[in-house]
Design an enzyme around this catalytic site. Structure first.
Site, PDB file in Angstrom:
ATOM      1  N   HIS A 386     -30.721 -46.416  25.483  1.00  0.00           N
ATOM      2  CA  HIS A 386     -30.031 -45.890  26.678  1.00  0.00           C
ATOM      3  C   HIS A 386     -30.225 -44.404  26.906  1.00  0.00           C
ATOM      4  O   HIS A 386     -29.603 -43.842  27.815  1.00  0.00           O
ATOM      5  CB  HIS A 386     -28.528 -46.151  26.602  1.00  0.00           C
ATOM      6  N   LYS A 577     -19.261 -38.337  37.166  1.00  0.00           N
ATOM      7  CA  LYS A 577     -19.903 -38.845  35.955  1.00  0.00           C
ATOM      8  C   LYS A 577     -19.545 -37.889  34.823  1.00  0.00           C
ATOM      9  O   LYS A 577     -18.925 -36.858  35.070  1.00  0.00           O
ATOM     10  CB  LYS A 577     -21.423 -38.937  36.124  1.00  0.00           C
ATOM     11  N   ARG A 578     -19.936 -38.221  33.571  1.00  0.00           N
ATOM     12  CA  ARG A 578     -19.702 -37.291  32.482  1.00  0.00           C
ATOM     13  C   ARG A 578     -20.300 -35.929  32.834  1.00  0.00           C
ATOM     14  O   ARG A 578     -21.289 -35.849  33.557  1.00  0.00           O
ATOM     15  CB  ARG A 578     -20.339 -37.834  31.199  1.00  0.00           C
ATOM     16  N   LYS A 583     -27.128 -33.616  33.980  1.00  0.00           N
ATOM     17  CA  LYS A 583     -26.638 -34.280  35.198  1.00  0.00           C
ATOM     18  C   LYS A 583     -26.437 -33.272  36.334  1.00  0.00           C
ATOM     19  O   LYS A 583     -26.187 -33.635  37.472  1.00  0.00           O
ATOM     20  CB  LYS A 583     -25.346 -35.043  34.907  1.00  0.00           C
ATOM     21  N   THR A 685     -25.674 -45.893  36.685  1.00  0.00           N
ATOM     22  CA  THR A 685     -25.160 -47.146  37.244  1.00  0.00           C
ATOM     23  C   THR A 685     -24.184 -46.857  38.380  1.00  0.00           C
ATOM     24  O   THR A 685     -24.015 -47.696  39.265  1.00  0.00           O
ATOM     25  CB  THR A 685     -24.467 -48.009  36.163  1.00  0.00           C
ATOM     26  N   LYS A 689     -23.340 -48.499  42.347  1.00  0.00           N
ATOM     27  CA  LYS A 689     -22.013 -48.807  42.905  1.00  0.00           C
ATOM     28  C   LYS A 689     -21.829 -48.109  44.248  1.00  0.00           C
ATOM     29  O   LYS A 689     -21.315 -48.695  45.206  1.00  0.00           O
ATOM     30  CB  LYS A 689     -20.923 -48.360  41.918  1.00  0.00           C
TER      31      LYS A 689
HETATM   32  C1  26W Z   1     -24.008 -41.007  19.290  1.00  0.00           C
HETATM   33  C2  26W Z   1     -23.498 -40.353  20.494  1.00  0.00           C
HETATM   34  C3  26W Z   1     -23.906 -41.066  21.712  1.00  0.00           C
HETATM   35  C4  26W Z   1     -23.010 -41.918  22.325  1.00  0.00           C
HETATM   36  C5  26W Z   1     -23.372 -42.582  23.466  1.00  0.00           C
HETATM   37  C6  26W Z   1     -25.150 -40.898  22.235  1.00  0.00           C
HETATM   38  C7  26W Z   1     -25.516 -41.555  23.361  1.00  0.00           C
HETATM   39  C8  26W Z   1     -24.642 -42.397  23.985  1.00  0.00           C
HETATM   40  C9  26W Z   1     -25.044 -43.172  25.203  1.00  0.00           C
HETATM   41  C10 26W Z   1     -26.463 -43.603  25.068  1.00  0.00           C
HETATM   42  C11 26W Z   1     -24.794 -42.427  26.433  1.00  0.00           C
HETATM   43  C12 26W Z   1     -24.843 -43.296  27.656  1.00  0.00           C
HETATM   44  O1  26W Z   1     -23.834 -43.798  28.082  1.00  0.00           O
HETATM   45  N1  26W Z   1     -26.031 -43.458  28.247  1.00  0.00           N
HETATM   46  C13 26W Z   1     -26.110 -44.003  29.574  1.00  0.00           C
HETATM   47  O2  26W Z   1     -26.325 -45.396  29.540  1.00  0.00           O
HETATM   48  C14 26W Z   1     -26.261 -45.948  30.843  1.00  0.00           C
HETATM   49  C15 26W Z   1     -26.362 -47.449  30.715  1.00  0.00           C
HETATM   50  O3  26W Z   1     -27.630 -47.828  30.336  1.00  0.00           O
HETATM   51  C16 26W Z   1     -27.335 -45.367  31.730  1.00  0.00           C
HETATM   52  O4  26W Z   1     -27.167 -45.867  33.023  1.00  0.00           O
HETATM   53  C17 26W Z   1     -27.242 -43.844  31.747  1.00  0.00           C
HETATM   54  O5  26W Z   1     -28.316 -43.301  32.461  1.00  0.00           O
HETATM   55  C18 26W Z   1     -27.224 -43.320  30.332  1.00  0.00           C
HETATM   56  O6  26W Z   1     -27.008 -41.916  30.328  1.00  0.00           O
END
Ligand code: 26W
Length: 842
Positions: A386, A577-578, A583, A685, A689
């Site tokens: 992701h 978003k975050r 971003k 995503t 929406k």
């Molecule tokens: C370990 C810390 C950590 C925690 C969560 C690192 C990375 C993440 C995720 C990968 C962050 C995340 O939510 N990524 C998002 O995933 C979505 C679903 O696939 C995508 O639509 C977003 O672009 C992506 O940033």
């Protein structure tokens, strides 16, 4: 679309039940369920839970008590169907999907379950008969915020799609006692508050203590002064208690399960310590075990390398695999059947210890040889990536494995030895390549690369949008993709149209159904039928009216909850978003300052009045992200107090962005900002929406936004900025100073920040913004894209003034959003990765 996939989609579309049935018994009959004891009359639908569960008079029940009673009544209706779903899967010995994720960003469940069970008429009846304030009632439910953002919400959308498509799927996650922190804003700064979402009992979860599992570790833990300490060489175990939540498919035919694990101490009680009077000490063991699932890590962009997180990940993996292997063994005797009966999807690398754990089970518990165990594990596991951000790619110190999971480390080293032998054979003398593909990163501290482990130990690796999958394959893990090209694929993300359109936007849903019927709810490709209505004047009118209705509703809600007043006749321009540098909330802020400057220097300027909404949380340790929030809040305040722009420009930072806020804000939006530096947003995503809800996108060519433009035609979006290739190619020579020196509006915007115009009482507070945007080279290339962003903004404003032309484009966007249903995504996973078929409830 492949034929196979079309079949999965078609057979998975449930026959809709009769939506107009207002009688519970008629509905239950349609579900094939018997009557519910004590539900004699419609009136008793929810009151009996108030009387029998709470023993109080319904007339004096609080809103919270009414919410609980209502939820229990809805649960009564799905309970038999839930049992039937499980029984069918067992009887048919169907191939199961197990979706392993450290995050499930569920949001609220009551309205979603009511809608998916087609109970709206029943609820309407009860609400009317008992004069219930429905909005107040559903507002009693806390958001289940067991996730950070996109990845967690995707997991929740996937569960909805899998249940709707009647796929035998179980979600596995952790039952965090505290979810994503709650955000409040104090003097412009983010403050984090604990999200004690389980303070009141949750009507949707059912504890199943008799299905507990034991997790063995090679060390013990102590909680000392609030921090978690490891006691080496003293093996211990933890107990995982499953809590099940129903996942209601649309139409109420299939009810799948989301199983969340809570950590507990083993049942034994140290009587010796008890005997010597150390009652509290003996209980301490319980306390330490339970703290493991106490809280969700609120970091979505960096692996902070916390030991507790490492144990959380293993705990989820160990509990889930023990549970699914136990289930497999109930119905199968031949381990060779495992990949025919089980598909395990790893949501990012967070549960990637599953590779080593499954091998451990097959080698040590099932006593298989390495080759057989290895083949079975690979065929069973699949991995989704992701993110490409290097700082977010997980790497765990080998030393931690040594202390906690020495057997797993041994297994990982053996996988690596065999891998590197193979690579040496194929690429003799290429030592650099060996270094790059190795599961082990050497350095001052040896680390295990979890993405490499997941790719090598599974049969499938996918990215989440076409451009992201391509970059993953050709850049991030290029060497591994060269060795295992057949393992790589793309599965573009999607979102569930039930929650994000049908439920979130009743006004637009009504108009869509009026125009093209209701099949879109389970087959979103039907939305293309709306295309011809773009030319229908009366449809354009009702379309615009539905948007206005959503805007007014949002404005009312905002006023009543935060006191902020916004004008529904301005353009609602959203960036939610975050908060993260990539971003580029800062780019949006710079654009607003450019517009602000134009209005100040030219008061007569014609401009469609705008309201800019921001919302999102910053990781608590991400200082710059927190400063960006502060900056947006100060910008809002400065603009509010400047008479020169009043009524034409407004900035609002809406605190506490969560699923429920997204459900309110997205339907009310005219403009969706998707402006990441190209190459950095894996998919996005919320972009989908917004599109479904009739907002126009202003965005960069990144993630799934590229595919949105392919579906709708570029002329129906406002794309701007550097492409992935341009970003890559200009990295070596890019200088933000060039833009500062050569673009007067860019310079004026930055100088206004540096002059403390937005921080008159806090001089210098925004100095770090100068560092990031200029001195340190502007890594995310804000300045490179500012001018083209402003141009897109102007075009958009001009179009908005022509209501008819705007409506046409917005309708065409909705009509082109069919691809972005998570049903389509899941159909692809099901046929291409999992090889599973729907298993309708008999
Ligand atoms: C370990 C810390 C950590 C925690 C969560 C690192 C990375 C993440 C995720 C990968 C962050 C995340 O939510 N990524 C998002 O995933 C979505 C679903 O696939 C995508 O639509 C977003 O672009 C992506 O940033």
């Amino acid at each position: 679309m492949s034929n196979q996939r079309t079949t999965v989609l078609k057979s998975a579309t449930p026959d809709l039940l009769n939506k107009n049935s207002a009688s519970i018994s008629a509905l239950l009959q349609q579900y094939g369920c018997g009557p519910i004891p004590f539900v004699g009359t419609e009136n008793a639908f929810y009151e009996r839970h108030i009387v029998f569960d709470r023993a109080i008079d319904p007339k004096v029940a609080s809103a919270r008590e009414r919410f609980e009673a209502f939820s229990h009544s809805v649960r009564d209706i799905l309970a038999q169907r839930w049992v039937l779903t499980k029984a069918t899967y067992e009887r048919q010995n169907a191939k199961r999907i197990y979706y392993l994720s450290l995050e499930f960003l569920i949001g609220r469940s009551l309205a979603n379950n009511v809608s998916n069970l087609l109970l709206d008429p029943v609820v309407q009846h009860a609400v009317d008969a008992k004069r219930i304030d429905w909005l107040e009632l559903i507002d009693q439910e806390p958001d289940a915020g067991l996730g950070n953002g996109g990845l967690g919400r995707l997991a929740a959308c996937f569960l909805d799609s899998m249940a709707t498509m009647q796929l035998p799927a179980t979600g596995y996650g952790l039952r965090y006692e505290y979810g994503m922190f709650k955000q409040s804003i104090v003097n412009g700064w983010q403050q984090e508050n604990a999200d004690n979402w389980l303070r009141d009992t949750d009507p949707w979860e059912i504890a199943r203590p008799h299905e507990k599992v034991e997790v063995k570790l090679n060390c013990s833990f102590q909680l000392r002064g609030g921090s978690f300490q490891v006691v080496r060489g003293r093996p211990s175990s933890l107990i995982g208690i499953p809590f099940d939540r129903p996942v209601v498919g649309y139409g109420g035919k299939t009810i799948n399960t989301l199983r969340l694990w809570a950590a507990a101490a083993p049942d034994f009680f140290d009587f010796k310590e008890f005997g010597t009077g150390d009652f509290v000490g003996a209980l301490g063991e319980t306390l330490e075990a339970e703290s493991l699932t106490r809280v969700l890590y609120p970091d979505d962009s960096t692996t902070v390398g916390q030991g507790l997180r490492f144990v959380q990940e293993y705990f989820l993996v160990a509990c889930s695999l023990a549970d699914l292997v136990r289930r497999f063994q109930r119905h199968n005797t031949d381990w060779n059947e495992l990949p025919e009966k089980v598909a395990i999807q790893l949501n990012d690398t967070h549960p990637s210890m599953a590779v080593a754990e499954l091998l451990r089970i097959l080698l040590d518990d099932a006593h298989l040889g390495w080759d057989q165990a290895w083949e079975l594990a690979k065929k069973t596991l699949a991995y989704t990536n992701h993110t490409l951000l290097p700082e977010a790619l997980e790497k765990w110190p080998a030393a931690w494995f040594e202390i906690l999971l020495p057997r797993h480390l041994e297994i990982i080293y053996e996988i690596n030895r065999r891998l590197l032998d193979e690579v040496r054979l194929r690429f003799p003398g290429d030592d650099r390549r060996i270094e790059r593909v190795s599961l082990v990163e050497e350095g001052s501290q040896r680390k295990i690369r979890m993405a490499n482990l997941a790719i090598v130990g599974s049969h499938s690796t996918n990215g989440v949008a076409a451009v992201h999958s391509k970059l993953l394959r050709t850049s991030t893990v290029k060497d591994l993709a060269e060795i295992f090209p057949e393992r790589f694929s793309n599965k573009t993300n999607g979102v569930t149209p039930r929650r994000w359109l049908l439920q979130a936007n009743p006004a637009l849903s009504r108009e869509i159904t009026q125009a093209i019927g209701q099949r879109w709810i389970t087959d979103l490709s039907q939305l293309k039928e709306l295309g011809r209505f773009a030319e229908d004047r009366s449809f354009r009118e009702v379309f615009l009216a539905s948007k206005r209705e959503a805007k007014v509703q949002f404005a009312d809600w905002l006023k009543s909850t935060t006191g902020q007043i916004v004008d529904p006749d301005t353009v609602f321009d959203c960036h939610v978003k975050r908060i993260h540098e990539y971003k580029r909330q800062l780019l949006n802020a710079l654009r607003i300052i450019v517009v602000y400057n134009r209005l100040r220097s030219n008061p007569g300027l014609e401009m469609t009045p705008r309201t800019f909404f921001f919302a999102g949380k910053a990781a608590p340790a991400y200082r710059l992200a927190k400063l960006i929030i502060k900056f947006i809040n100060n910008l809002a305040e400065t603009i509010d107090s400047d008479a020169a722009v009043r009524g034409r420009l407004k900035v609002v930072f809406v605190p506490e962005y969560n699923v429920s806020l997204a459900e309110r804000l997205i339907p009310a939006s005219d403009v969706s900002n998707q402006i990441s530096t190209a190459g950095y947003e894996a998919s996005g995503t919320s972009n989908m929406k917004f599109m479904m809800n009739g907002a126009l996108t202003v965005g960069t060519r990144d993630g799934a936004t590229i595919e949105m433009a392919e579906e709708a035609g570029e002329e129906n979006l406002f794309l701007f900025g550097l492409t992935v290739e341009q970003v890559e190619n200009s990295r070596s020579w890019y200088s933000p100073y060039w833009h500062y020196e050569n673009e007067p509006e860019t310079r004026a915007a930055l100088d206004l920040i540096f002059s403390d115009h937005f921080s008159p009482n806090e001089p210098g507070v925004f100095a770090p913004l100068r560092d990031v945007l200029l001195t340190q080279g502007d890594h995310y290339m804000h300045l490179a894209d500012l001018t083209s962003y402003c141009r897109a903004h102007e075009e958009l404003g001009a179009l908005y003034a022509d209501r008819d032309a705007w409506a046409r484009k917005a309708i065409l966007n909705v009509a082109s959003s069919g691809k972005f249903s998570s049903d389509r995504t899941i159909a692809e996973y099901a046929s291409e990765i999992w090889k599973v078929e729907p298993c309708p409830i008999a």
